[in-house]
Scaffold this motif. Structure first.
Motif, mmCIF file in Angstrom:
data_model
loop_
_atom_site.group_PDB
_atom_site.id
_atom_site.type_symbol
_atom_site.label_atom_id
_atom_site.label_comp_id
_atom_site.label_asym_id
_atom_site.label_seq_id
_atom_site.Cartn_x
_atom_site.Cartn_y
_atom_site.Cartn_z
ATOM 1 N N SER A 197 29.866 40.733 42.447
ATOM 2 C CA SER A 197 31.002 40.611 41.530
ATOM 3 C C SER A 197 30.960 41.689 40.460
ATOM 4 N N ASP B 116 31.931 45.005 41.906
ATOM 5 C CA ASP B 116 33.383 45.103 42.077
ATOM 6 C C ASP B 116 34.069 45.437 40.754
ATOM 7 N N GLN B 117 33.599 44.842 39.658
ATOM 8 C CA GLN B 117 34.173 45.144 38.346
ATOM 9 C C GLN B 117 33.983 46.622 38.001
ATOM 10 N N LYS C 83 33.667 49.069 40.152
ATOM 11 C CA LYS C 83 34.562 49.840 41.013
ATOM 12 C C LYS C 83 35.967 49.885 40.438
ATOM 13 N N ARG C 84 36.434 48.719 39.946
ATOM 14 C CA ARG C 84 37.785 48.688 39.379
ATOM 15 C C ARG C 84 37.874 49.582 38.157
ATOM 16 N N GLU D 285 24.805 49.849 45.159
ATOM 17 C CA GLU D 285 25.411 49.299 46.372
ATOM 18 C C GLU D 285 24.423 49.338 47.535
#
Length: 234
Positions: A138, A141-142, A144-145, A200
Motif C-alpha cells: 500500500s 502504491d502511494q 507511485k501515485r 519493489e
C-alpha cells in the motif's frame, strides 16, 4: 482472486473430517475473523482461486487428492504459489512425510496431536507477515501515485494591458536575457524513483527475507516525495 482487507488475514483449513475442521477452527478463531473450510484438495484449490489467504493448513491423509498433491498444485499456480502452507498429519506416519512436505513447498509440518498454543504461534507468524506485506504494498502504491501524478500547473500568463503593447514595460536593449530557471527537484526525484525500484524488488521476495524496517524506509521516502512536490508547487 479478490484480495481481502489486510486486517481480516483469512486462513484456509483443509481436512476431510468434520471434527478436525471444527477443532482447527476453534484453535485459530482467536487470531482472525475469517477461517474458511475445505473438505478436499479440489475444494481448497477452488477456494484459493476465488479468495486470497494468508496461510493454508492441509491435512496430509485425505482421500482423492492428498495433502502433498494439494500443496504441489497450490505451488504450481501463479495465483497461489506464494501462499505459505502448513501440513498436518497423525503421529503414526511415515518418517519421510516431513521431508516430502518440504519438497512440495510446505513452510512447516506439524504432527497431531499438536499443542494449540504452538499452532497459533506458528500461524500468527504468517498472519503478521501477510499484514506487513499488504502495508508495504500500500505504501509503495502511494509513492507511485506521488511520483507519477500530474505536474503542478504553470502560473497563468499576465493579462495584456488594456491600452495595448505600447504601454507594456520592457527591459533595456543591452540587458542580458534572464537565464532559464533550473528544474526543481529533478535529481531528488530520480533518487527516490531509484530507491522505490529497490523496495519493489524487496517486496517481491518479502516472504523470504526479514521485512522489519522496510515500512519505515518507505514512509521516509514518502515524506521526501511530499516535500519535493510541495517545493515544485511553490
Amino acid at each position: 482472486m479478490t484480495p481481502p482487507a489486510p486486517d481480516t488475514a483469512p486462513i484456509l483449513i483443509v481436512d476431510d473430517m468434520e471434527e478436525n475442521l471444527v477443532a482447527l477452527e476453534a484453535v485459530l478463531s482467536s487470531l482472525t475473523s475469517t477461517v474458511v473450510r475445505a473438505r478436499s484438495g479440489e475444494e481448497a484449490l477452488k477456494a484459493m482461486l476465488r479468495e486470497e489467504f494468508a496461510v493454508v493448513l492441509i491435512d496430509v491423509l485425505m482421500p482423492g487428492m492428498n495433502g502433498f498433491e494439494t500443496a504441489a498444485n497450490i505451488k504450481g499456480l501463479d495465483q497461489t504459489k506464494d501462499v505459505p502452507i502448513i501440513l498436518l498429519t497423525g503421529a503414526s506416519v511415515d518418517p519421510n512425510y516431513a521431508y516430502r512436505g518440504y519438497t512440495v513447498g510446505a513452510a512447516d509440518f506439524l504432527i497431531k496431536p499438536f499443542d494449540p498454543w504452538l499452532l497459533r504461534t506458528k500461524v500468527n507468524v504468517f498472519l503478521d507477515l501477510y499484514r506487513k506485506n499488504h502495508q508495504l504494498a500500500s505504501q509503495a502504491d502511494q509513492l507511485k501515485r506521488l511520483l507519477t501524478g500530474p505536474t503542478p500547473m504553470e502560473s497563468p500568463a499576465t493579462p495584456a494591458e488594456p491600452h495595448g503593447p505600447a504601454h507594456a514595460p520592457h527591459a533595456p536593449e543591452d540587458a542580458p536575457a534572464p537565464a532559464p530557471a533550473p528544474p526543481v527537484g529533478d535529481e531528488a526525484l530520480s533518487d527516490i524513483a531509484s530507491r522505490l525500484v529497490q523496495i519493489e524488488l524487496l517486496l517481491r521476495d518479502a516472504r523470504d527475507i526479514e521485512s522489519a524496517g522496510l515500512a519505515d524506509r518507505i514512509a521516509a521516502l514518502e515524506q521526501s516525495v511530499e516535500r519535493l512536490m510541495a517545493g515544485r508547487e511553490a
